[in-house]
Design a protein around this motif. Structure first.
Motif, mmCIF file in Angstrom:
data_model
loop_
_atom_site.group_PDB
_atom_site.id
_atom_site.type_symbol
_atom_site.label_atom_id
_atom_site.label_comp_id
_atom_site.label_asym_id
_atom_site.label_seq_id
_atom_site.Cartn_x
_atom_site.Cartn_y
_atom_site.Cartn_z
ATOM 1 N N GLY A 77 -4.982 24.925 63.931
ATOM 2 C CA GLY A 77 -4.815 23.557 63.206
ATOM 3 C C GLY A 77 -5.802 22.490 64.060
ATOM 4 O O GLY A 77 -6.267 22.905 65.294
ATOM 5 N N ILE A 78 -5.785 21.225 63.529
ATOM 6 C CA ILE A 78 -6.547 20.181 64.164
ATOM 7 C C ILE A 78 -5.901 19.615 65.582
ATOM 8 O O ILE A 78 -6.722 19.365 66.162
ATOM 9 C CB ILE A 78 -6.863 19.050 63.005
ATOM 10 N N SER A 79 -4.571 19.755 65.382
ATOM 11 C CA SER A 79 -4.206 19.078 67.006
ATOM 12 C C SER A 79 -4.331 20.330 68.010
ATOM 13 O O SER A 79 -4.862 19.930 69.103
ATOM 14 C CB SER A 79 -2.679 18.923 66.734
ATOM 15 N N ARG A 80 -4.546 21.475 67.675
ATOM 16 C CA ARG A 80 -4.682 22.637 68.570
ATOM 17 C C ARG A 80 -6.221 22.402 68.984
ATOM 18 O O ARG A 80 -6.560 22.850 70.226
ATOM 19 C CB ARG A 80 -4.440 23.707 67.888
ATOM 20 N N GLN A 81 -7.111 22.126 68.012
ATOM 21 C CA GLN A 81 -8.492 22.028 68.452
ATOM 22 C C GLN A 81 -8.777 20.717 69.345
ATOM 23 O O GLN A 81 -9.503 20.797 70.230
ATOM 24 C CB GLN A 81 -9.502 21.629 67.144
ATOM 25 N N LEU A 82 -7.865 19.664 69.298
ATOM 26 C CA LEU A 82 -7.914 18.587 69.992
ATOM 27 C C LEU A 82 -7.476 18.874 71.444
ATOM 28 O O LEU A 82 -8.067 18.687 72.375
ATOM 29 C CB LEU A 82 -6.898 17.555 69.446
ATOM 30 N N ALA A 83 -6.408 19.854 71.582
ATOM 31 C CA ALA A 83 -5.943 20.144 72.714
ATOM 32 C C ALA A 83 -7.032 21.178 73.411
ATOM 33 O O ALA A 83 -7.181 20.912 74.687
ATOM 34 C CB ALA A 83 -4.600 20.922 72.503
ATOM 35 N N ARG A 84 -7.869 21.997 72.713
ATOM 36 C CA ARG A 84 -8.557 22.717 73.135
ATOM 37 C C ARG A 84 -9.778 21.859 73.967
ATOM 38 O O ARG A 84 -10.289 22.311 74.787
ATOM 39 C CB ARG A 84 -9.293 23.749 72.398
ATOM 40 N N TYR A 85 -10.083 20.949 73.114
ATOM 41 C CA TYR A 85 -11.180 19.761 73.673
ATOM 42 C C TYR A 85 -11.143 19.270 74.757
ATOM 43 O O TYR A 85 -11.708 19.343 75.831
ATOM 44 C CB TYR A 85 -11.423 18.673 72.611
ATOM 45 N N VAL A 86 -9.622 18.785 75.060
ATOM 46 C CA VAL A 86 -9.123 18.179 76.298
ATOM 47 C C VAL A 86 -9.294 19.365 77.465
ATOM 48 O O VAL A 86 -9.822 18.945 78.537
ATOM 49 C CB VAL A 86 -7.636 17.562 76.029
ATOM 50 N N TYR A 87 -8.649 20.405 76.999
ATOM 51 C CA TYR A 87 -8.746 21.652 77.989
ATOM 52 C C TYR A 87 -10.215 21.847 78.629
ATOM 53 O O TYR A 87 -10.352 21.900 79.700
ATOM 54 C CB TYR A 87 -8.261 22.683 77.556
ATOM 55 N N LYS A 88 -11.076 21.929 77.668
ATOM 56 C CA LYS A 88 -12.543 22.138 78.156
ATOM 57 C C LYS A 88 -13.172 21.037 78.874
ATOM 58 O O LYS A 88 -13.721 21.448 79.971
ATOM 59 C CB LYS A 88 -13.378 22.488 76.917
ATOM 60 N N ASN A 89 -12.792 19.772 78.301
ATOM 61 C CA ASN A 89 -13.545 18.759 79.363
ATOM 62 C C ASN A 89 -12.856 18.546 80.492
ATOM 63 O O ASN A 89 -13.503 18.239 81.451
ATOM 64 C CB ASN A 89 -13.234 17.613 78.363
ATOM 65 N N VAL A 90 -11.464 19.055 80.661
ATOM 66 C CA VAL A 90 -10.964 18.765 82.100
ATOM 67 C C VAL A 90 -11.400 19.881 82.989
ATOM 68 O O VAL A 90 -11.710 19.554 83.981
ATOM 69 C CB VAL A 90 -9.356 18.935 81.996
#
Ligand code: ZN
Length: 443
Positions: free
Chosen positions: A254-267
């Protein structure tokens, strides 16, 4: 063109496509633990910030607290040539609405908008909470410092505004102080409704709730672990979308999970010393936070918080009992850690605010074929697109391929059935949108 020049341009674009941007490191370095400490201290010194507490006094209660937060945003705005639009957003909640609302009360949020230069009506949002509580949720007179829960998130939000207001972004950033959290997520509900009514195009919400405790009740002490909570799929999905998932996948995309993955990758890219934990759930077991009202209305929203909580320091009357010092007091907050989690927010706000919009439509095809095929709607401001994929059991986007400024692509030799896929848009500085999971089938 000379071969060397071509090679140079190629290498230059590789650099752009590549890993890091100096501005993101600068942003990280500008976040100050000292200023966060000062702001948490100021918030604690309002005695209580309970949603139903005094609103007249200038030194005690939620009225004084929210006026101070607004004045702090005003100061930041004055220092950046009035780059912030600062306002209150009010919602009246009647006493019948729940047993945690013993009297009619105005739930007042504080909002500061840093308007984007290119997409002023697209928003990436960071939030913290203004209010606090002690053991009895309706006790609005006792001292309720709420140092970690959630002055830490509020101070982090103010500090992010201080740092990011020195930059110009293409998308708008909103710094948000929400109230009424402890009484039943009322501030978030009011603000999410307001956003819906005003047709806000929201990229995502980073809800920060408790970002300052490093000593867990589990005995673990860690100043690098933190959690990113995200729900699997939006509660607003249709019956048809739910049925489609059985055949095409997307249960954890879902869209929130994609946002979480974005943060994860950037960190992982910019703060590799940190240990982000992707938690595959809306929130802690049976507990809530202010990202949920946004999820309820179909927005992408995640909760960023410490990994190791201490329950003797949350929602507690200040007291000593059996040798244990209860209470959410200043002494328990680790400000270097709060700074790190504030940086996590700031670098992701900046990355998304500098990124083009995500492609709206992404189609996938290649049934009973040896290759996976993709088509997507182009977005203005993107110089190219990136296809991501991962094993079906992997939580993170582990493989990617930059495919340039095209609107369709075939991944030769990659069998559709064995992976999950997504597409992101890439801007001229290399900043990327959130990955979009395919939402249509290519026949
Ligand atoms: Zn709380």
């Amino acid at each position: 063109m000379h071969k060397f020049a071509i090679a140079c341009i190629f290498l230059f674009s590789l650099g752009l496509m590549g890993q890091t941007d100096q501005r993101i490191y600068d942003i990280m370095n500008k976040v100050s633990a000292e200023r966060i400490k000062k702001d948490v201290t100021t918030l604690v010194n309002f005695g209580t910030r309970h949603t139903l507490s005094d609103t007249i006094s200038n030194t005690r209660g939620i009225g004084a607290a929210r006026r101070w937060i607004k004045s702090e945003f005003d100061v930041i705005s004055n220092n950046c040539n009035n780059c912030l639009e600062v306002s209150y957003q009010r919602n009246l909640v009647k006493k019948e609405e729940s047993n945690r609302i013993p009297k009619d009360v105005w739930i007042v949020n504080v909002m500061a908008i840093q308007r984007g230069t290119k997409y002023p009506d697209r928003y990436i949002i960071m939030s913290g909470d203004i209010d606090s509580r002690v053991s009895d949720a309706n006790n609005y007179t006792s001292d309720s410092p709420g140092a970690n829960d959630n002055a830490s998130g509020m101070a982090g939000t103010i500090e992010a505004a201080r740092v990011l207001s020195n930059y110009k972004f293409e998308n708008s950033i909103i710094y948000l102080g929400l109230s009424g959290e402890e009484q039943g997520l009322y501030g978030g509900q009011g603000l999410a409704k307001y956003a819906k009514e005003n047709g806000w195009d929201i990229i995502g919400i980073f809800n920060n709730d408790m970002i300052g405790n490093i000593r867990g009740v589990d005995g673990i002490i860690s100043n690098t672990d933190f959690r990113i909570f995200s729900e699997p799929v939006p509660p607003t999905e249709t019956e048809r979308e739910r049925n489609m998932r059985r055949f095409y996948g997307g249960e954890v995309d879902g869209i929130s999970r994609q946002l979480a993955r974005y943060v994860y990758k950037n960190v992982k890219t910019y703060m590799p010393e940190m240990n982000p934990m992707m938690i595959y759930r809306l929130d802690r077991f049976g507990r809530g936070g202010h990202h949920r009202p946004f999820n309820d209305l179909g927005y992408a929203a995640i909760r960023i918080m410490e990994a190791h909580e201490n329950y003797t320091q949350q929602h507690q009357d200040i007291r000593v009992e059996n040798g244990i010092a209860y209470g959410d007091v200043l002494e328990h907050v680790n400000f270097d850690y709060a700074k790190k989690l504030t940086s996590v927010n700031a670098i992701n706000l900046a990355s998304l605010a500098w990124a083009p919009p995500a492609p709206k439509e992404v189609s996938i095809g290649g049934i009973v074929e040896p290759s996976a095929k993709f088509q997507w709607s182009k977005v203005p401001g993107a110089i190219g697109y990136k296809i991501y994929w991962r094993d079906t059991t992997s939580p993170t986007w582990d493989h990617s391929r930059y495919v340039g400024d095209v609107s369709e692509f075939t991944l030769e030799g990659v069998v559709l059935d064995n992976f999950f896929f997504g597409v992101s848009a890439v801007g001229k500085d290399g900043f990327e949108s959130v990955v979009v999971f395919p939402n249509a089938i290519l026949r």
